[in-house]
Design a protein around this motif. Sequence first.
Motif, short mmCIF file in Angstrom:
data_model
loop_
_atom_site.label_atom_id
_atom_site.label_comp_id
_atom_site.label_asym_id
_atom_site.label_seq_id
_atom_site.Cartn_x
_atom_site.Cartn_y
_atom_site.Cartn_z
N MET A 176 0.83 -1.20 0.00
CA MET A 176 0.00 0.00 0.00
C MET A 176 0.87 1.26 0.00
N ALA A 177 1.98 1.22 0.72
CA ALA A 177 2.90 2.36 0.75
C ALA A 177 3.46 2.61 -0.64
N PHE A 178 3.80 1.53 -1.36
CA PHE A 178 4.31 1.67 -2.72
C PHE A 178 3.24 2.29 -3.63
N ALA A 179 2.00 1.79 -3.52
CA ALA A 179 0.91 2.32 -4.35
C ALA A 179 0.65 3.80 -4.04
N ILE A 180 0.71 4.17 -2.76
CA ILE A 180 0.51 5.56 -2.35
C ILE A 180 1.56 6.46 -2.99
N SER A 181 2.81 6.00 -2.99
CA SER A 181 3.89 6.80 -3.55
C SER A 181 3.74 6.97 -5.06
N VAL A 182 3.38 5.90 -5.76
CA VAL A 182 3.20 5.97 -7.21
C VAL A 182 2.06 6.93 -7.56
N ILE A 183 0.93 6.75 -6.87
CA ILE A 183 -0.22 7.62 -7.12
C ILE A 183 0.10 9.06 -6.74
#
Length: 244
Positions: A176-183
């Motif tokens: 989720m942290a990775f997805a948050i950063s990408v978005i």
Amino acid sequence: MNQYPSMQRSAAKAEVLNAFMRGVYGWMSGGLALTAVVAYLTASVPALQQLVFSIDPATNTVVGISSLVWILMFAEIGIVFYLGARISSMAASTATGLFLLYSGLNGLTLTPILLMYTFESVASTFLITAAMFGTMSIYGMITKKDLTSWGSLLFMGLIGLLIAMVVNMFMQSSAMAFAISVIGVIIFLGLTAYDTQKLKTMGEMVPEGDSAAIRRGTIMGALTLYLDFINLFLMLLRLMGDRR
């Protein structure tokens, strides 16, 4: 029909716009430089480190972030909202001082985050951020497409991003942290173009000869792009940074 007066007015407006945008980017760059200097000094000077870190006196080791950092973060939020609400009525010197105060405080509060990563990765991420920010800002300046419709979409995305970040504080999910950063990178790139075009429009309407209004506008514009840059940098740092 004599076209010279209209040509002269167009040239004068173009010069005012150019001066306005130069002011925006100049003050934004100054704010980033101040943030970098304060962060460097805070990381280097033991007396300043004690302001942002909780240090165990018995072992002289860092055990966490000091409560002052949280107080300063709330102060920064207050400065941003105060500038946004009162910019049109405050003195230009006051707006400038508050922007510089915000930039300096941000250097203090960013220090604990920056020290989590190696200097090389912080430096390389900063350069990548500058390149991506510059590309999107140029796009916002030169595109003929009206980016107004992006505003509501980006705002909703930003709200969703903040909610996801709060949720992940409890879940501690790396995916989720990775997805948050990408978005987050996508959102702040979009905001960079959107805000640049909005500032261009503002610069085209700024009253000629009103130096105070121009300064207030450039300071608010500098703060807007400064926030886009810093948040884009932090999102990229989470994606690309090498932790110590």
